[in-house]
Write an enzyme that holds these catalytic residues in place. Structure first.
Site, PDB file in Angstrom:
ATOM      1  N   GLU A 124      71.372 -57.762 -38.843  1.00 41.06           N
ATOM      2  CA  GLU A 124      71.982 -56.544 -39.397  1.00 41.06           C
ATOM      3  C   GLU A 124      72.042 -56.635 -40.928  1.00 41.06           C
ATOM      4  OE1 GLU A 124      72.247 -53.897 -38.100  1.00 41.06           O
ATOM      5  OE2 GLU A 124      72.500 -54.148 -35.948  1.00 41.06           O
ATOM      6  N   ASP A 138      37.061 -18.004 -23.298  1.00 38.90           N
ATOM      7  CA  ASP A 138      37.973 -17.056 -23.952  1.00 38.90           C
ATOM      8  C   ASP A 138      37.121 -15.939 -24.552  1.00 38.90           C
ATOM      9  OD1 ASP A 138      39.931 -15.705 -25.319  1.00 38.90           O
ATOM     10  OD2 ASP A 138      40.171 -17.214 -26.893  1.00 38.90           O
ATOM     11  N   GLU A 175      39.622 -16.387 -19.292  1.00 37.10           N
ATOM     12  CA  GLU A 175      40.864 -15.780 -19.775  1.00 37.10           C
ATOM     13  C   GLU A 175      40.784 -14.262 -19.625  1.00 37.10           C
ATOM     14  OE1 GLU A 175      43.067 -15.434 -24.017  1.00 37.10           O
ATOM     15  OE2 GLU A 175      42.465 -17.482 -23.434  1.00 37.10           O
ATOM     16  N   ASP A 211      38.886 -19.683 -31.977  1.00 38.23           N
ATOM     17  CA  ASP A 211      38.432 -19.403 -30.610  1.00 38.23           C
ATOM     18  C   ASP A 211      37.937 -20.659 -29.896  1.00 38.23           C
ATOM     19  OD1 ASP A 211      38.676 -16.559 -31.293  1.00 38.23           O
ATOM     20  OD2 ASP A 211      36.871 -16.911 -32.480  1.00 38.23           O
TER      21      ASP A 211
END
Length: 666
Positions: free
Chosen positions: A305, A458, A529, A643
């Protein structure tokens, strides 16, 4: 009375007997490889396995690595050699060396090599590694519990840092030999010289989130070092007295339980293990009593620590830096909301690479944890989370309810990050995608390739090249990776042509070309799509099927979605899953799980333009959009559409999901 020669002989025999049970016996062959050599001395190298050979063998990395690895194996399994190779080797004839001095040189060289395996300090280091291996396998556990211990990467890193430094400082004359041995033991032959130098340096800092086993792992390291390394001196400093006292008692308890044959004492915060001729000690102190560590000669000083150590005590600790034989390990969690408890992060700019940070979020995306309400991990998802750590949206909300900002500052680790950087795709991922491509027609690779080809389409029904075009991507699998077999970015020549027919023929042409090169595919799964025009999507599906079935005997199925009348139609409606698909793509792309085929098909992207580079341009444009705490993604820029990349992303997403029931024939 004994003669001097008798004393030496008896001593050597005695040492051989007492080391017989512990020594990592050398497996170096003692048979002299008697073969004539016909080149100049400056080109000759000498190794135990090859004997005298040409020095270019050092550049044959697989051969040299194999020889070194076999040299360090204690119990070698018989090697399986192909019969054809065995016959060829037996046909080879070597002329014996005419110079008899070569054999004596080889014998002397072999003896010098065996010095390492007889060195007591090497045996101690090897004993430490063996004990640690037993502990990991669960052989030191109580009550018959033999479950294996799984170390986290940062714990392995700490272990390697400790043992490498001790090996170098304890065996300076044989440093290169013992380091070579350790790289094989820890299976890190791939590291370069620069990394090895980092492992051997005096000071290292490890910043790890809370509750990840920092202090827990220190206990076995100290215990096994005390047991095996004779004369070692270890220092442990914690930020609180009760922590140092707890670690001391844990070390004492484990030593007494695991090594009952050893003489162990614990007095005045010092644990001692008494060896025959020398003692090994470990001193435990808090930062409120650093006077006890003054004047010590530690081989290893662990500062636990470190961020919470008193600054006055730090001066005493830093006083050990000039001591050449002391390794200082700073181990700490980070409160990155307070610069006074994250000052070690300044070492990030150190030229010595001494800082190692474990965090659940990289600096590029730290700001996103605050912007996104339920986000609990880095958006690039290069993440290793232990199974005993649970970090989710509920933990985040609870922590921040108690204390604003506690989740990012106290739990996630890392440093205060004021720089906002929206880079989602890493340079490493881009480089790997561009240059590392699989040859998918290689006969050795084909058995491991998936037999289903996923095609996402698409469609765009416009001739405006500045707006958008039709993106088509063909994806397959290789084990847990995804391979791009084909991609098209198609723009209609004019609105006078039948857009449905033109788009369908473009897709069918690409699919047929892929099937010609890859006849192992048994099914083509097509996703069209239908968000723009559902009727056109159905027509495109019918034309594609007609084109493929007329030329190939293969099963062709389409993703079906129920329409308003609950009748399944061959189109796909893209919805909110686009965000999940993009995040899935980013995580896999940055992890190197998305590759392109060397035989990638593309007819619409110019011949002078590499299709992979074309796709990379769109991949680099992926960015995050935050509107009213709602996160979405886009790859559109002023002069570049998205795209093609959307088609690739969605093809991979559908390919990864359990959506087989949605694919049907038409």
């Amino acid at each position: 009375m004994l003669r001097t020669c008798d004393i030496t002989h008896i001593k050597n025999n005695y040492e051989a007997i007492i080391w017989k049970g512990e020594r990592n016996c050398s497996t170096i062959s003692t048979k002299y490889p008697n073969s004539a050599i016909f080149y100049k001395k400056r080109f000759i190298m000498l190794t135990p396995e090859l004997g005298f050979a040409h020095s270019y063998n050092q550049q044959v990395k697989p051969l040299y690595t194999f020889c070194e690895k076999q040299r360090h194996l204690k119990n070698r399994k018989p090697l399986t050699i192909l019969p054809s190779l065995t016959r060829k080797l037996q046909e080879m004839k070597f002329l014996p060396a005419s110079d008899k001095s070569f054999e004596s040189q080889y014998t002397e060289f072999l003896e010098s090599f065996k010095i390492l395996y007889r060195e007591p300090l090497f045996l101690q280091i090897d004993g430490f590694i063996k004990d640690f291996r037993k502990w990991i396998k669960g052989e030191f556990n109580d009550f018959g519990d033999t479950r294996k211990i799984q170390l986290e990467p940062f714990q392995k890193n700490i272990l390697i840092h400790v043992i490498f430094f001790i090996a170098v400082t304890k065996l300076p004359a044989l440093a290169n030999r013992v380091i070579n041995y350790l790289t094989h033991v820890f299976d890190i032959e791939f590291v370069n010289e620069s990394t090895l130098n980092t492992l051997k340096q005096k000071t290292n800092v490890f910043l790890v989130p809370r509750r990840h086993g920092k202090t827990w792992f220190i206990v076995p390291i100290i215990s096994f070092l005390l047991k095996n390394i004779e004369g070692i001196s270890i220092g442990y400093v914690a930020h609180q007295k009760h922590v140092s006292h707890f670690v001391m008692k844990e070390v004492e308890f484990k030593c007494r339980r695991m090594f009952p044959e050893k003489t162990i004492t614990c007095l005045d915060n010092v644990i001692t293990i008494d060896h025959q001729n020398i003692k090994s000690t470990a001193l435990f102190a808090s930062c409120y009593n650093t006077h006890s560590i003054r004047g010590q000669s530690f081989n290893l000083l662990i500062v636990d620590e470190s961020h919470f150590i008193k600054k006055d005590a730090f001066s005493t600790i830093l006083g050990f830096l000039p001591q050449a034989s002391t390794k200082i390990l700073f181990i700490s969690s980070t409160n990155s909301g307070n610069h006074s408890t994250s000052f070690l992060m300044k070492l990030n700019n150190s030229p010595f690479e001494m800082l190692s940070v474990v965090s659940y979020v990289c600096e590029d995306h730290a700001h996103m944890l605050n912007e996104r309400g339920n986000a609990t991990a880095c958006s690039c998802y290069r993440l290793h989370k232990p199974k005993f750590i649970s970090i989710n949206a509920e933990v985040k909300k609870t922590a921040n309810l108690f204390l604003e900002g506690a989740f990012i500052h106290e739990i996630m680790g890392g440093a205060t990050c004021n720089v906002i950087n929206d880079v989602l795709i890493t340079e490493q991922g881009q480089t790997e995608f561009e240059f590392f491509r699989y040859s998918t027609i290689n006969k050795n690779l084909i058995p491991f390739l998936g037999k289903d080809l996923y095609v996402y389409l698409d469609p765009a029904y416009t001739g405006n090249r500045r707006a958008s075009g039709t993106g088509i991507a063909a994806i397959g699998t290789y084990l847990d990776q995804y391979i791009v077999y084909g991609m098209e970015h198609y723009f209609l020549e004019s609105l006078m042509t039948s857009s449905d027919t033109a788009i369908a023929e473009c897709a069918a042409h690409m699919i047929l070309s892929i099937l010609d090169l890859h006849p192992f595919f048994t099914e083509v799964k097509i996703i069209i799509e239908g968000n723009s025009n559902q009727a056109s999507a159905v027509k495109i599906a019918c034309i594609i099927k007609e084109n493929i079935t007329a030329n190939k005997s293969i099963q062709v199925t389409f993703f079906h979605t129920p329409d308003q009348n609950q009748i399944a139609q061959p189109f796909y409606l893209l919805g909110k899953e686009k965000k999940l698909a993009v995040e899935f793509f980013i995580s896999n792309f940055n992890s190197g799980n998305i590759k392109a085929s060397q035989e990638l098909i593309s007819f619409t992207i110019k011949i002078t333009y590499d299709p992979v580079e074309y796709a990379l341009e769109q991949i680099r444009n992926i960015h995050q959009i935050s509107v009213n705490n709602y996160i979405t993604y886009s790859a559109k820029k002023q002069a570049c559409s998205d795209d093609l990349i959307i088609a690739i992303i969605m093809a991979i997403y559908v390919c990864s999901g359990n959506s087989s029931a949605s694919f049907r024939e038409i």
